[in-house]
Structure formats: C-alpha cells, structure tokens
Design a protein around this motif. Structure first.
Motif, PDB file in Angstrom:
ATOM      1  N   GLY A 215      12.738   1.882 -12.298  1.00  0.00           N
ATOM      2  CA  GLY A 215      13.240   0.605 -11.807  1.00  0.00           C
ATOM      3  C   GLY A 215      13.327   0.579 -10.298  1.00  0.00           C
ATOM      4  N   VAL A 216      13.780   1.691  -9.704  1.00  0.00           N
ATOM      5  CA  VAL A 216      13.836   1.777  -8.241  1.00  0.00           C
ATOM      6  C   VAL A 216      12.427   1.643  -7.662  1.00  0.00           C
ATOM      7  CG1 VAL A 216      14.383   3.260  -6.280  1.00  0.00           C
ATOM      8  CG2 VAL A 216      15.941   3.162  -8.241  1.00  0.00           C
ATOM      9  N   ARG A 217      11.478   2.326  -8.284  1.00  0.00           N
ATOM     10  CA  ARG A 217      10.092   2.250  -7.798  1.00  0.00           C
ATOM     11  C   ARG A 217       9.589   0.806  -7.864  1.00  0.00           C
ATOM     12  NH1 ARG A 217       6.786   4.218  -4.345  1.00  0.00           N
ATOM     13  NH2 ARG A 217       7.402   2.098  -3.751  1.00  0.00           N
ATOM     14  N   ARG A 218       9.862   0.130  -8.965  1.00  0.00           N
ATOM     15  CA  ARG A 218       9.396  -1.259  -9.120  1.00  0.00           C
ATOM     16  C   ARG A 218      10.032  -2.162  -8.078  1.00  0.00           C
ATOM     17  NH1 ARG A 218      11.998  -5.225 -11.034  1.00  0.00           N
ATOM     18  NH2 ARG A 218      13.525  -3.922 -12.144  1.00  0.00           N
ATOM     19  N   VAL A 219      11.348  -2.029  -7.887  1.00  0.00           N
ATOM     20  CA  VAL A 219      12.046  -2.877  -6.917  1.00  0.00           C
ATOM     21  C   VAL A 219      11.528  -2.625  -5.510  1.00  0.00           C
ATOM     22  CG1 VAL A 219      14.281  -3.273  -5.811  1.00  0.00           C
ATOM     23  CG2 VAL A 219      14.125  -3.174  -8.315  1.00  0.00           C
ATOM     24  N   CYS A 220      11.332  -1.369  -5.154  1.00  0.00           N
ATOM     25  CA  CYS A 220      10.837  -1.047  -3.818  1.00  0.00           C
ATOM     26  C   CYS A 220       9.453  -1.646  -3.586  1.00  0.00           C
ATOM     27  CB  CYS A 220      10.806   0.469  -3.613  1.00  0.00           C
ATOM     28  SG  CYS A 220      12.439   1.228  -3.418  1.00  0.00           S
ATOM     29  N   THR A 221       8.594  -1.552  -4.588  1.00  0.00           N
ATOM     30  CA  THR A 221       7.249  -2.129  -4.460  1.00  0.00           C
ATOM     31  C   THR A 221       7.329  -3.648  -4.321  1.00  0.00           C
ATOM     32  OG1 THR A 221       6.294  -0.313  -5.751  1.00  0.00           O
ATOM     33  CG2 THR A 221       5.002  -2.335  -5.563  1.00  0.00           C
ATOM     34  N   ASP A 222       8.133  -4.270  -5.190  1.00  0.00           N
ATOM     35  CA  ASP A 222       8.242  -5.736  -5.178  1.00  0.00           C
ATOM     36  C   ASP A 222       8.831  -6.271  -3.874  1.00  0.00           C
ATOM     37  OD1 ASP A 222       7.218  -5.728  -7.721  1.00  0.00           O
ATOM     38  OD2 ASP A 222       9.129  -6.131  -8.735  1.00  0.00           O
ATOM     39  N   ARG A 223       9.761  -5.526  -3.284  1.00  0.00           N
ATOM     40  CA  ARG A 223      10.465  -6.008  -2.079  1.00  0.00           C
ATOM     41  C   ARG A 223       9.915  -5.408  -0.790  1.00  0.00           C
ATOM     42  NH1 ARG A 223      15.538  -8.074  -3.695  1.00  0.00           N
ATOM     43  NH2 ARG A 223      15.776  -8.689  -1.510  1.00  0.00           N
ATOM     44  N   ASN A 224       8.797  -4.689  -0.881  1.00  0.00           N
ATOM     45  CA  ASN A 224       8.162  -4.080   0.297  1.00  0.00           C
ATOM     46  C   ASN A 224       9.137  -3.162   1.039  1.00  0.00           C
ATOM     47  OD1 ASN A 224       6.080  -3.513   2.078  1.00  0.00           O
ATOM     48  ND2 ASN A 224       6.579  -5.237   3.436  1.00  0.00           N
ATOM     49  N   VAL A 225       9.677  -2.216   0.269  1.00  0.00           N
ATOM     50  CA  VAL A 225      10.645  -1.242   0.781  1.00  0.00           C
ATOM     51  C   VAL A 225      10.140   0.147   0.394  1.00  0.00           C
ATOM     52  CG1 VAL A 225      13.000  -0.361   0.463  1.00  0.00           C
ATOM     53  CG2 VAL A 225      12.606  -2.814   0.689  1.00  0.00           C
ATOM     54  N   LEU A 226      10.294   1.111   1.272  1.00  0.00           N
ATOM     55  CA  LEU A 226       9.861   2.475   0.963  1.00  0.00           C
ATOM     56  C   LEU A 226      10.837   3.150   0.011  1.00  0.00           C
ATOM     57  CD1 LEU A 226       8.843   3.804   4.508  1.00  0.00           C
ATOM     58  CD2 LEU A 226       7.365   2.775   2.760  1.00  0.00           C
ATOM     59  N   PHE A 227      10.309   3.905  -0.937  1.00  0.00           N
ATOM     60  CA  PHE A 227      11.116   4.749  -1.809  1.00  0.00           C
ATOM     61  C   PHE A 227      10.997   6.180  -1.272  1.00  0.00           C
ATOM     62  CE2 PHE A 227      11.665   6.339  -6.496  1.00  0.00           C
ATOM     63  CZ  PHE A 227      12.842   6.981  -6.127  1.00  0.00           C
ATOM     64  N   VAL A 228      12.106   6.694  -0.763  1.00  0.00           N
ATOM     65  CA  VAL A 228      12.141   8.040  -0.179  1.00  0.00           C
ATOM     66  C   VAL A 228      12.926   8.944  -1.124  1.00  0.00           C
ATOM     67  CG1 VAL A 228      12.781   9.428   1.826  1.00  0.00           C
ATOM     68  CG2 VAL A 228      12.099   7.019   2.127  1.00  0.00           C
ATOM     69  N   ALA A 229      12.245   9.945  -1.683  1.00  0.00           N
ATOM     70  CA  ALA A 229      12.867  10.837  -2.666  1.00  0.00           C
ATOM     71  C   ALA A 229      13.238  12.162  -2.011  1.00  0.00           C
ATOM     72  CB  ALA A 229      11.926  11.075  -3.839  1.00  0.00           C
ATOM     73  N   ASP A 230      14.521  12.456  -2.006  1.00  0.00           N
ATOM     74  CA  ASP A 230      15.014  13.745  -1.503  1.00  0.00           C
ATOM     75  C   ASP A 230      14.881  14.755  -2.633  1.00  0.00           C
ATOM     76  OD1 ASP A 230      16.458  15.969  -0.751  1.00  0.00           O
ATOM     77  OD2 ASP A 230      18.125  14.846   0.120  1.00  0.00           O
ATOM     78  N   GLU A 231      13.805  15.518  -2.599  1.00  0.00           N
ATOM     79  CA  GLU A 231      13.530  16.540  -3.612  1.00  0.00           C
ATOM     80  C   GLU A 231      13.788  17.940  -3.043  1.00  0.00           C
ATOM     81  OE1 GLU A 231      12.225  16.430  -6.841  1.00  0.00           O
ATOM     82  OE2 GLU A 231      11.230  14.484  -7.091  1.00  0.00           O
ATOM     83  N   ILE A 232      14.696  18.026  -2.077  1.00  0.00           N
ATOM     84  CA  ILE A 232      14.945  19.299  -1.400  1.00  0.00           C
ATOM     85  C   ILE A 232      15.520  20.334  -2.358  1.00  0.00           C
ATOM     86  CG2 ILE A 232      16.342  20.394   0.408  1.00  0.00           C
ATOM     87  CD1 ILE A 232      15.932  17.685   1.973  1.00  0.00           C
ATOM     88  N   GLN A 233      16.448  19.911  -3.230  1.00  0.00           N
ATOM     89  CA  GLN A 233      16.963  20.827  -4.251  1.00  0.00           C
ATOM     90  C   GLN A 233      16.241  20.672  -5.577  1.00  0.00           C
ATOM     91  OE1 GLN A 233      21.083  22.036  -4.959  1.00  0.00           O
ATOM     92  NE2 GLN A 233      21.713  20.695  -3.293  1.00  0.00           N
ATOM     93  N   SER A 234      15.888  19.464  -5.947  1.00  0.00           N
ATOM     94  CA  SER A 234      15.349  19.205  -7.287  1.00  0.00           C
ATOM     95  C   SER A 234      13.869  19.501  -7.405  1.00  0.00           C
ATOM     96  CB  SER A 234      15.606  17.749  -7.680  1.00  0.00           C
ATOM     97  OG  SER A 234      14.946  16.861  -6.793  1.00  0.00           O
ATOM     98  N   GLY A 235      13.163  19.585  -6.266  1.00  0.00           N
ATOM     99  CA  GLY A 235      11.732  19.731  -6.304  1.00  0.00           C
ATOM    100  C   GLY A 235      11.243  21.167  -6.391  1.00  0.00           C
TER     101      GLY A 235
END
Length: 404
Positions: A215-235
C-alpha cells in the motif's frame, strides 16, 4: 578466592570509569569470537544472539571476509574519493546488481546512509518534482529508529533518543506505523518521500500489517513521492530474503543499507537507487572521506557475493522457522507475544515476571547474549551461521530463565 582471579570485574570498572555512559552494556568483556560464539577475558563462552544488531549476519570472523580484509590491508586502505581505487567499481556494480538498481552511493555508518537518503530525497523533490524551495517534507512512522544524528532524532518518538537534543530539524511528519490511511492523508504537495523501516527493529521487531508495504508503494507511486526503505537492520539476509521488502513483493526507490554490509569487520553503508533519483547529486554536493574506501569495498564486495549465492537467505528462512517453533512453545509459559521473520525475533516477556534487562542478565549467566528493548521485550538476532542445535540451546536457556 576464584572471584579475585577474574579479569571481568576490573575491566568492567575501568570501562565505566573512563567511558561516557551513553550505553548500558551487560557486564561481560569479550576478548575473542568465531562463528556464533564469543569468549570473554576469563575464558567463558557465550552464544551470540544479537549479532551486533545484524552487523554480524555472517558470524564473527567469517573466513572469506577475513581473508579479503587481510589481503587488502597489505595493499591499500584509503585514498579518499579524490581518486578511484581498484576495488571501487566491483563493489558498486555488484551491490547495484544485488539491489536491482542503477547506482550505489557508499558511506560508512547507517546513520550516514539515512542522512544521505534524506538529502537525496529533498534534492530530488526540488529539482525533479518541483517542490516549493525550502518546504520539502518527509513522512516517517512512530516507533522508528533510523539513527542518532541531530536530524534523525528530530523525528524520533523515543524520549531517550530525542529529549534535550533540540532545537529539532523541521521537515518531517510522524504518522502511526502500519496506518496506510494516516500516511496517505499526511502527504501534501511538498512531500518528497516516505521513510520507513520495513520491520521496526529497535521497537521490538515489529512486523508491518499484511498489505501495508504494498500500500505504501502504491501511494508513493500515485502521489509522486519516493519510497525510502531503511533496510540497515532488516536487510542483507536477516529475514530470509535479501531485503525485508521482498516478503511482500515491494521495491522501494531507495534502499538504505549498512551493518551487515561491512561483514562485522569495517563500517560500511550505502544508498542504492536508480539514476533518475541518485543522479540528482553532483560533485561537491555530498561525500565522505572514508566512504567507499578500498578496505571497506574489498570486504563488502565479498559480502555481496556471499548474498548472491542465496545460501544465507535460505538458512535464515529454514532456521527461522525452527526459532519460531521454539519460541511459540513458550507462549503462556512466561512469554506473552512472539514476532519472528527469518532469524529475527521480538519476544515479549510477561512483565510481572521480569524486565527485558533482567531476562538478558539471566541469559548471560547461562551463556547466551541478547539485548532488551522497551520494557519486557528482548530481541534475538543470531548470526546466520548459527546451527539448529545452537538455536535449540538458546531457546532452552530462555525457557530455563522464564521458569526460574
């Protein structure tokens, strides 16, 4: 007396005497380590169930990584980015390929990666999206932990991290984690990015609700906003996938990486993105003397190659299920909640029994090292080289602590 011959008490006292008290470590003094095991100054061994907050995903002193570091130490350690060294292109190319992105910007620490992501998002907002100059804003989630710089703690909701460090940096809007409607409502014409941890580690390994990240990805695409994922611990293999976002088929615009990227040897972080985003930076606008240094690149390239095999992701998935089963068997026996994704677990202890700190102290006495967070919650994040028998041992020690 035997106690008088131990080195740990005096080493702890000296550390307390000469160190600013910005940490409250367990009273254990480590002198050597290998794989998933640590040895203290008195020769006692401990099973590492923290792995340096995921910085040690590949265990202590992984032979491939140690070999790369030794070889590079004999050749070249630092040039600064004023020149190009012979390890740089391989690292950037192979990490970009692992991320499925065009470009990589190497830095040193996780906090630097987050700061870099913030700067890139703002510059993209002004130069590409056309945001009003000086008005860029970024949406973040409550319960976040992205680092401890002045800018980052400005949008923290943790009083310990934030209090008395103002004045705070403007330009951030905090919304509840997992609340897609609140996130979408917070976006306005000057919003340049949504910055999220796919799984909130410091908060206690809090997993996103199903469908939230897509949902975050869809909203960011629709509203022309970057999705920045902090994967520092999870990645980088921690959750059973290369990136935690992959569990829901989500690809962010920017990956923020760190911790495990340095193989537990050197601090290495990076921002990975496509040229239409990272390409907004021009010479002189951002940098780091040590970012992307030869030693860091030599080690981190081998980290990327280990991940490219997929072996560590598979281990995390398979052994994570064993960890989940063991921990869920303790529900109602001292545990009130368990959250697991790969080899990463948040464990909520019945607060009437003990605090998380007390649980970690008692685990330490039984030869297992873990870390508490927020009251009666502890985190378990063993190195991905841990064995099934070692996982069973850790769970058994936790069971013994809860039953005592």
């Amino acid at each position: 007396m035997i106690e008088d011959m131990l080195r740990t008490p005096s080493a702890v006292r000296d550390a307390e005497r000469y160190t600013a008290h910005n940490y409250h470590p367990l009273p254990v003094v480590i002198s050597s380590a290998e794989g998933a095991w640590l040895t203290d100054v008195d020769g006692r061994r401990y099973l590492d169930c923290l792995a340096g907050y995921s910085a040690l995903n590949f265990g202590h002193r992984h032979p491939t990584l140690i070999r790369a570091a030794h070889e590079q130490l004999d050749r070249l350690t630092l040039t600064s980015r004023a020149f190009i060294h012979d390890q740089f292109a391989d690292f950037c190319r192979e990490l970009a390929a692992l991320c499925g992105k065009d470009l990589v910007l190497p830095m040193n620490t996780g906090a630097e990666a987050v700061e870099t992501g913030i700067k890139v998002a703002r510059k993209w907002g002004y130069q590409v999206k056309g945001v009003t100059p000086g008005q860029a804003n970024i949406i973040v989630a409550d319960g976040n932990f992205h680092g401890r710089t002045t800018t980052i703690v400005s949008f923290s909701t943790d009083d310990d991290a934030r209090a008395d460090f103002g004045p705070y940096t403007p330009g951030f809007t905090v919304v509840p984690y997992g609340d897609l409607a609140a996130l979408e409502a917070a976006i306005d014409e000057n919003t340049v990015a949504v910055l999220l941890e796919p799984i909130q580690g410091e908060q206690g390994v809090v997993l996103p609700p199903d469908g939230y990240l897509p949902g975050v990805r869809r909203v960011c695409t629709d509203r022309n906003v970057l999705f920045v994922a902090d994967e520092i611990q999870s990645g980088l293999g921690r959750t059973g996938r290369t990136f935690a976002c992959e569990h829901e088929g989500v690809v962010p615009d920017l990956y923020l990486l760190g911790k495990a990227l340095g193989g537990g040897i050197v601090p290495v972080s990076a921002v990975a993105g496509n040229a239409d985003v990272l390409g907004v930076l021009k010479p002189g606008q951002h940098g780091s003397t040590f970012g992307g240094n030869p030693l860091a690149c030599a080690v981190a390239t081998e980290v990327v190659r280990l991940l490219a095999t997929g072996d560590f992701q598979r281990r995390s998935t398979e052994l994570g299920e064993r960890l989940r089963a063991g921990l869920e068997g303790l529900l109602g026996k001292g545990l009130v909640a368990v959250r697991v994704r790969g080899l990463w677990a948040g464990v909520d202890i019945d607060p009437t029994l003990m605090t998380g700190r007390q649980a970690c102290e008692r685990l330490m006495e039984r030869g297992v090292l873990a870390k508490d967070t927020h009251g009666s919650t502890i985190r378990l994040a063993p190195p991905l080289v841990i064995t099934a028998d070692e996982i069973d041992h850790a769970v058994a020690q936790l069971a013994a602590v809860l039953a005592a």
